[in-house]
Design an enzyme around this catalytic site. Structure first.
Site, PDB file in Angstrom:
ATOM      1  N   SER A 148       1.587  -2.931 -10.117  1.00 47.07           N
ATOM      2  CA  SER A 148       2.702  -2.059  -9.689  1.00 47.07           C
ATOM      3  C   SER A 148       3.171  -1.102 -10.923  1.00 47.07           C
ATOM      4  O   SER A 148       2.365  -0.114 -11.442  1.00 47.07           O
ATOM      5  CB  SER A 148       3.729  -2.845  -9.096  1.00 47.07           C
ATOM      6  OG  SER A 148       4.942  -2.161  -8.552  1.00 47.07           O
ATOM      7  N   ASP A 169       5.490   4.946  -8.571  1.00 44.21           N
ATOM      8  CA  ASP A 169       4.915   4.032  -9.461  1.00 44.21           C
ATOM      9  C   ASP A 169       3.448   3.860  -9.193  1.00 44.21           C
ATOM     10  O   ASP A 169       2.739   4.363  -8.645  1.00 44.21           O
ATOM     11  CB  ASP A 169       5.846   2.532  -9.424  1.00 44.21           C
ATOM     12  CG  ASP A 169       5.641   1.831  -7.960  1.00 44.21           C
ATOM     13  OD1 ASP A 169       5.089   2.336  -7.202  1.00 44.21           O
ATOM     14  OD2 ASP A 169       5.655   0.429  -8.225  1.00 44.21           O
ATOM     15  N   ASP A 228       1.454   1.683  -8.189  1.00 46.22           N
ATOM     16  CA  ASP A 228       0.766   1.312  -6.791  1.00 46.22           C
ATOM     17  C   ASP A 228       1.447   1.961  -5.482  1.00 46.22           C
ATOM     18  O   ASP A 228       1.334   1.512  -4.275  1.00 46.22           O
ATOM     19  CB  ASP A 228       0.741  -0.139  -6.529  1.00 46.22           C
ATOM     20  CG  ASP A 228       2.129  -0.681  -6.248  1.00 46.22           C
ATOM     21  OD1 ASP A 228       2.934  -0.122  -6.796  1.00 46.22           O
ATOM     22  OD2 ASP A 228       2.207  -1.950  -5.627  1.00 46.22           O
ATOM     23  N   ASP A 242       4.263   2.127  -4.046  1.00 46.48           N
ATOM     24  CA  ASP A 242       5.137   1.481  -3.059  1.00 46.48           C
ATOM     25  C   ASP A 242       6.514   2.035  -3.101  1.00 46.48           C
ATOM     26  O   ASP A 242       7.407   1.804  -2.370  1.00 46.48           O
ATOM     27  CB  ASP A 242       4.830  -0.115  -2.873  1.00 46.48           C
ATOM     28  CG  ASP A 242       5.245  -0.632  -4.009  1.00 46.48           C
ATOM     29  OD1 ASP A 242       5.550  -0.123  -5.085  1.00 46.48           O
ATOM     30  OD2 ASP A 242       5.703  -1.824  -4.005  1.00 46.48           O
TER      31      ASP A 242
HETATM   32 MG    MG Z   1       4.991  -0.992  -6.767  1.00 42.42          MG
END
Ligand code: MG
Length: 465
Positions: free
Chosen positions: A106, A249, A251, A253
């Site tokens: 992440s 960020d 990843d 999400d």
């Molecule tokens: Mg993330």
């Protein structure tokens, strides 16, 4: 500490997170799925969808995971480099899929990586399911399939396309296209580089894409989109005629936003502003964590919908949203959950919603903050090295309850730490799940009250440690 943290298994590559851990985690998930399947009488072997973010250790860990799954007799579908919400959407949308594994750390720095498990409905594994997998991991109750029953692997290149198509199908494309927005995207060389600029183009935006080459050395900025890391994007925006800046960020999400003047838009303000926008369109319950700003609560009350609080963490928010049939939820760090698309934090969905909000309301990005109440926040953390945090919290709770009339709070919430509601503000005393620390946070309509609540919290913590 257990195998799973707040957000799956995380660690520094080849220190806290090794190929051995990845292999055994995959074998544990395999046993979990095989045992679940044996109860259903299904004959085909379970299928796991597997993806990574852009980190350079991704292939190393993926190879170990693939080996563990195939050796256990699990079929693997490799979707390549994808944002976490893209993989979650694929898992949710394909009925033959039993679970997902995403290899990502992440927003953590470059040297980290992690593995997160996704349930068959596309949501993050519940704490209970994680516990079952962890028990298998610790007891090493692994299975070796006989040679002819080892798993097969196939490759799917369409995951990100399906994900973006899902967003485009539920957003008012025409209204956004009409506006011809100019946007800056900063995906920081993370997985969102493969989806966010493309989504913006599909919505008819003119796009300046920064850090849009997938690169696990993260040469452009840290994977965490904090204001400091976004100074280049912000400087570029100021006075250049752009309407909105969007950063994600590692990843993708989470998404954070910059207005047309190059000013960072507070995550809590954005979470509440989108809440208000959505509740004007559709009424229904909303869910957030106990640490989220009072703005979120105020808007739910103004719109006369039910609000539910959970412990800190998107897993808990998502699970509660499913339970109560929420229309919106999230947490104040750029984690926005819109269940019409899927019940997980989703950085591209958030970006599309913000553009739709700007298109429908006609406001500028800098005016978003004026649509929600103003609040002031204070926070502090106190180290508690020598005492059991549970006992400390129990003592504080008792003292606070005894002195309720003196303190003048109206309600309490004990789902994660102790939250005291005052008229127009709150105080939260919350033990960390991973460190010997108690966090104290306060929010109020003015700075003086916020400081006052914080001092109350500090006084009670210090009195018992
Ligand atoms: Mg993330």
């Amino acid at each position: 500490m257990g195998l799973f943290g707040t957000n799956g298994v995380r660690g520094i590559v080849n220190e806290g997170l090794t190929p051995e851990i990845a292999l055994n985690l995959a074998r544990s998930l395999a046993v979990y799925l095989l045992e679940k399947k044996s109860g259903t009488g299904r004959r085909t072997s379970p299928t796991v969808i597997l993806g990574t973010d852009t980190r350079i250790s991704g292939m190393m860990l993926k190879s170990a995971v693939v080996s563990g799954l195939l050796a256990s007799g699990i079929a693997v579908m490799d979707v390549g480099v994808v944002p976490t919400p893209s993989l979650q959407y694929y898992v949710k949308n394909h009925s033959g899929v039993d679970a997902g594994m995403i290899i990502t750390a992440s927003h953590n720095p470059r040297e980290y990586n992690g593995i997160k498990l996704i349930a068959s409905d596309g949501t993050e594994f519940s704490r209970e399911s994680e516990k079952v997998v962890e028990e298998i991991y610790n007891s090493k109750r692994f299975m070796h399939a006989e040679w002819s029953k080892t798993g097969e692997i196939c490759f799917e290149q369409n995951c990100n396309e399906e994900y973006l198509a899902g967003i485009l199908a539920i957003i008012d494309r025409k209204a956004i296209e009409k506006k011809g927005f100019k946007v800056v995207t900063d995906t920081g060389n993370g997985a969102g580089s493969l989806t966010l600029p493309k989504l913006m183009s599909s919505l008819g935006c003119k796009v300046m894409a920064l850090g849009a080459q997938p690169d696990g050395t993260f040469p452009w900025r840290n994977p965490e989109p904090l204001p400091d890391a976004l100074s280049e994007a912000a400087a570029l925006m100021s006075g250049s005629g752009f309407d909105l800046g969007i950063a994600q960020d590692g990843d993708a999400d989470r998404a954070v936003f910059i207005d047309e003047n190059g000013e960072f838009i507070d995550d809590e303000i954005m979470l509440a502003a989108i809440e208000k926008y959505i509740l004007h369109k559709e009424k229904g319950p909303v869910v957030t964590t106990v640490s989220t700003s009072q703005r979120f609560t105020d808007i739910a009350k103004d719109e006369e919908v039910d609000i539910y609080y959970t412990a800190v963490g998107s897993v808990d928010v998502g699970r509660k949203m499913v339970e109560v049939g929420a229309v919106y939820g999230g947490e104040g760090n750029g984690g926005i959950i819109y269940p019409r698309h899927q019940v997980c934090r989703d950085g591209a969905m958030a970006a599309a919603l913000v553009l739709e909000m700007l298109a429908h309301t006609g406001m500028k990005a800098s005016e978003i903050k004026d649509t929600v109440p103003t609040y002031f926040n204070e926070k502090v953390k106190i180290r508690v090295p020598d005492k059991n945090l549970k006992e400390v919290m129990a003592e504080i709770t008792k003292k606070v309850t005894d002195e309720k009339s003196k303190l003048g709070y109206t309600e309490t919430e004990k789902i994660d730490g102790l939250k005291l509601w005052f008229n127009g503000g709150w105080l939260l005393i919350r033990p960390s799940g991973t460190e010997p620390i108690i966090r104290i946070a306060a929010e109020a309509k003015n700075k003086e009250d916020a400081s006052k609540y914080l001092e109350i919290g500090e006084k009670y913590v210090k009195a018992v440690i």
